[in-house]
Each structure stands twice: as C-alpha cells, then as structure tokens.
Design an enzyme around this catalytic site. Structure first.
Site, mmCIF file in Angstrom:
data_model
loop_
_atom_site.group_PDB
_atom_site.id
_atom_site.type_symbol
_atom_site.label_atom_id
_atom_site.label_comp_id
_atom_site.label_asym_id
_atom_site.label_seq_id
_atom_site.Cartn_x
_atom_site.Cartn_y
_atom_site.Cartn_z
ATOM 1 N N LYS A 89 0.824 -1.221 0.000
ATOM 2 C CA LYS A 89 0.000 0.000 0.000
ATOM 3 C C LYS A 89 0.853 1.265 0.000
ATOM 4 C CE LYS A 89 -4.419 -1.661 1.458
ATOM 5 N NZ LYS A 89 -5.603 -1.520 2.272
ATOM 6 N N LYS A 122 -10.843 -2.925 -3.240
ATOM 7 C CA LYS A 122 -11.645 -1.694 -3.357
ATOM 8 C C LYS A 122 -10.818 -0.562 -3.928
ATOM 9 C CE LYS A 122 -13.634 -2.403 1.113
ATOM 10 N NZ LYS A 122 -12.421 -2.357 1.942
ATOM 11 N N LYS A 144 -4.963 -9.345 -5.984
ATOM 12 C CA LYS A 144 -6.269 -9.616 -5.372
ATOM 13 C C LYS A 144 -7.289 -8.551 -5.765
ATOM 14 C CE LYS A 144 -6.373 -7.301 -0.934
ATOM 15 N NZ LYS A 144 -7.237 -7.152 0.185
HETATM 16 N N1 AQP Z 1 -9.952 -10.263 -2.922
HETATM 17 C C1 AQP Z 1 -10.330 -10.768 -1.765
HETATM 18 N N2 AQP Z 1 -10.596 -12.094 -1.651
HETATM 19 C C2 AQP Z 1 -10.996 -12.631 -0.459
HETATM 20 N N3 AQP Z 1 -11.165 -11.897 0.666
HETATM 21 C C3 AQP Z 1 -10.913 -10.572 0.588
HETATM 22 N N4 AQP Z 1 -10.997 -9.574 1.486
HETATM 23 C C4 AQP Z 1 -10.649 -8.400 0.902
HETATM 24 N N5 AQP Z 1 -10.337 -8.604 -0.376
HETATM 25 C C5 AQP Z 1 -10.496 -9.941 -0.612
HETATM 26 C C6 AQP Z 1 -11.407 -9.766 2.867
HETATM 27 O O1 AQP Z 1 -12.445 -8.836 3.139
HETATM 28 C C7 AQP Z 1 -12.325 -8.388 4.490
HETATM 29 C C8 AQP Z 1 -12.379 -6.908 4.557
HETATM 30 O O2 AQP Z 1 -11.278 -6.323 3.922
HETATM 31 P P1 AQP Z 1 -10.950 -4.807 4.233
HETATM 32 O O3 AQP Z 1 -12.064 -3.958 3.826
HETATM 33 O O4 AQP Z 1 -10.528 -4.653 5.643
HETATM 34 O O5 AQP Z 1 -9.713 -4.424 3.454
HETATM 35 P P2 AQP Z 1 -8.791 -5.155 2.508
HETATM 36 O O6 AQP Z 1 -8.486 -6.532 2.916
HETATM 37 O O7 AQP Z 1 -7.596 -4.301 2.360
HETATM 38 O O8 AQP Z 1 -9.741 -5.184 1.246
HETATM 39 P P3 AQP Z 1 -9.665 -4.345 -0.029
HETATM 40 O O9 AQP Z 1 -10.880 -4.547 -0.794
HETATM 41 O O10 AQP Z 1 -8.378 -4.647 -0.715
HETATM 42 O O11 AQP Z 1 -9.714 -2.853 0.463
HETATM 43 P P4 AQP Z 1 -8.700 -1.708 0.224
HETATM 44 O O12 AQP Z 1 -8.522 -1.647 -1.241
HETATM 45 O O13 AQP Z 1 -9.354 -0.500 0.803
HETATM 46 O O14 AQP Z 1 -7.452 -2.094 0.935
HETATM 47 C C9 AQP Z 1 -11.037 -8.988 5.041
HETATM 48 O O15 AQP Z 1 -11.366 -10.126 5.817
HETATM 49 C C10 AQP Z 1 -10.278 -9.385 3.826
HETATM 50 O O16 AQP Z 1 -9.435 -10.491 4.073
#
Ligand code: AQP
Length: 345
Positions: free
Chosen positions: A114, A210, A207
């Site tokens: 990040k 968001k 992966k």
């Molecule tokens: N691609 C994914 N596949 C499976 N699980 C996922 N999670 C996120 N992306 C995937 C799971 O969703 C939960 C919440 O995630 P988060 O909102 O805390 O942030 P993150 O993991 O950093 O998800 P994003 O979508 O990638 O958000 P941004 O882009 O804002 O960082 C967690 O349990 C995560 O494992």
C-alpha cells in the site's frame, strides 16, 4: 472475566464492498453468527490510514453497514458498529504500539504494497495499522477472526502481540486474578470462506480490491446487472478454453479465478464446475457466470440501495451496536490500565 468464544471481524469503508469481501469473509461471518457471539465492525479508523474524503467516508460507513445487514447479519443478534464510536480501540492500540516491535511491523507485506515506492510519504497510521487491528480484536478478548487469506499475516502479528503482552505483564496479570497468566487469548484466524482469495478480473495475480483504480477489476455488491455482465465479459482470460480437470488450471491465474468464483457462487466444488464446463470456450462460460452472478448479487444490491435510502435507521443500528460494543470493551480496557500501571480514579 471469562474467556468465552467470541468472534470479531471488520471491513474498511474505503469504497463499495466487492465480491472478494463477500466470498472471502462475509459469508463466513453469516455462518458464524449462527453459533457464536459475533461483533462485526466497520473499521473507519483503518480507512483514514489512506486519505478519505470526509463526506465520502460518512456515506461509505453507512453503505458498508447496509451491506452487512443486506447480506444477512442481524443487528439484534450480532453487534454491528463503527470503530471510531468506541474509544477503547484507539486506547488499546497505543498500548500495543508500545508492545509490538518495529522489526515485526517491518515484515508486513500489506504496508509494502500500500505504501508503494514512496514509503517516506506514507502515514504513520498505515505503518501501525496491524497494531490497531490487534486492538480491535483483543479489546473484546475475541477468540476467532473470520477473514480472507490476505489478512493471515496481520492475524499472526495480533497473536504475537497478545503473547508478548501476557509475558511482559505476567506478574500483574496473575495479581489481577488471572491465575494462569493469560489475559489476552491467541485469536484464531478462520480462513474458510468459499473463496478465500478472489483475484482481480483484470490481472489474476492481484487480489480484487476496493482501492484498485480500475472499476473493471472488481464486481461491487452494488453493481447493476449490466455492469456485472459487462465486467465478466471483459474479464481477462487466456487463449485456451475451460479445462476438464484442476491440473489444466495450473499457471492460468485468470482461468482459475473465474472457475473459483463460479464454484463459490454456485456452492459447488471446482471439480464439479470443471466437469460441467470442461472443453467449452470462455465466451459460453462467461455467459453462464454472468447469469449466476447477477442472480446471486442483484437482490443484495437492491437491498443495500433500499437500506442506504434511510440513513437514520442505519445510524440507529450503529449507535446501538457501539453502545453494546463499548459495554464489553470498557471493562477489558480498565483491566489493561490496571495491569500496565495506569492510575485511574
Ligand atoms: N480479494 C479478496 N478475496 C478474499 N477476501 C478478501 N478480502 C478483501 N479482499 C479480498 C477480505 O475482506 C475483508 C475486509 O477487507 P478490508 O475492507 O478490511 O480491506 P482489505 O483486505 O484491504 O480489502 P480491499 O478490498 O483490498 O480494500 P482496500 O482496497 O481499501 O485495501 C477482510 O477479511 C479481507 O481479508
């Protein structure tokens, strides 16, 4: 103060939730709600580790809460709240900033991803994020944490923090009445959703996220039927068709991802999906996947839209959940203060 099984997890209001959040974590949350005391948080304090437009953060917090409810989390049974309304998260995170070691945080791959190339410009919060996540879980002395595969490393760090706190303050913990010297449990990761790592539709090695600048990389839970179908149709593939066994997916991340998504949405094994579609071209498979995804996700999107149209109801759910969360976290934090040696009147 018993150590009863308790579930904690959260999602960041950094945008619209997507299929990865849903298949990787949320379906497991719903499952665990049937058997456990569950606390599900909208982690707005984590969100600001990267810049968020304040008005968008407010609406994203409501939208994520709406998605929780629309997906099947029951705010009467489980505790649904947003992190910033319970001050113990920040208080315990500070204590953990002083327990965790710099060397531990330096190993966190999510920070490296990040922060990108310009690490000097990253916020201190982004670096200390895993300590706040440990505090989120341990403020409730939670024992189980259902997450996607990408959170495994942070969970290991939370376990290390719990262990070091217990070791560093062993005499004080015993004096506080915990005869076995265990104040914080070792929280167990529960990484058992139907698709624990959903990949980007544009690049099967990254992966689904968001914060990916390309909206075509993800299926948002609020996408309409046309957008879902268009994104699946445009999803990257390779020149070969669908193989008839799992060996044929080796080294083909995009094909593996689409088959995995189909299997998770259909509630079938990958082998069953390959037996059904093996030998077909991607065009036919993508059409079937689009129909399935629309069928599963459209009612969810409609319900999220309906719920977000009445913010006062959502705010009331968060206020009630925050009060219930605070009632659990405050006595835990008071004990932490006593153990650490903070005078309180
Ligand atoms: N691609 C994914 N596949 C499976 N699980 C996922 N999670 C996120 N992306 C995937 C799971 O969703 C939960 C919440 O995630 P988060 O909102 O805390 O942030 P993150 O993991 O950093 O998800 P994003 O979508 O990638 O958000 P941004 O882009 O804002 O960082 C967690 O349990 C995560 O494992």
């Amino acid at each position: 103060m018993d150590l009863t099984p308790r579930v904690f997890s959260g999602m960041q209001p950094t945008g619209s939730l997507h299929l990865g959040n849903y298949l990787g974590a949320m379906l497991q949350w719903i499952e665990m709600q049937k058997t456990h005391e569950c606390i599900y948080c909208v982690v707005d304090m984590h969100a600001i580790t990267l810049w968020q437009e304040p008005s968008e953060l407010v609406s994203a917090t409501r939208q994520v809460t709406a998605a929780y409810i629309a997906a099947g989390l029951d705010p009467k049974k489980s505790i649904l709240f947003n992190q910033s309304q319970v001050p113990e998260h920040a208080e315990l995170a500070w204590v953990f900033n002083c327990v965790a070691r710099l060397g531990w945080l330096n190993r966190m791959t999510q920070f490296k991803d990040k922060a990108g190339k310009d690490r000097e410009a990253a916020s201190v919060g982004l670096y200390a994020y895993p300590n706040l996540m440990a505090a989120d879980i341990l403020a409730y002395r939670a024992t189980h944490v259902p997450v996607g595969d990408d959170q495994k490393q942070h969970l290991e760090l939370a376990r290390d923090i719990a262990q070091k706190f217990n070791n560093d303050f062993k005499p004080q913990i015993e004096a506080a009445g915990f005869a076995d010297g265990v104040f914080f449990p070792q929280p167990e990761p529960v990484i058992t959703g139907p698709a624990t790592r959903v990949m980007s539709l544009r690049d099967g090695t990254k992966k689904m996220s968001k914060s990916d600048p390309s909206d075509l990389s993800r299926i948002n839970l609020t996408d309409d039927a046309d957008s879902i179908a268009k994104k699946i149709q445009k999803a990257k593939t390779d020149p070969d068709g669908i193989p008839s066994d799992a060996g044929g997916l080796a080294g083909r991340p995009e094909a593996e991802n689409l088959v995995g998504i189909y299997a998770a949405l259909a509630g079938k094994s990958r082998d069953a999906v390959l037996a059904e579609f093996g030998g077909s071209q991607f065009s036919g498979f993508k059409k079937a996947l689009a129909e399935l995804a629309v069928d599963r996700l459209q009612p969810l999107g409609d319900e999220i839209r309906r719920l977000t149209s009445s913010p006062t109801e959502i705010d009331a759910v968060l206020a009630d959940g925050s009060a219930r969360a605070h009632a659990i976290a405050k006595p835990v934090m008071n004990k932490v203060k006593d153990i650490v040696g903070f005078l309180r009147s």
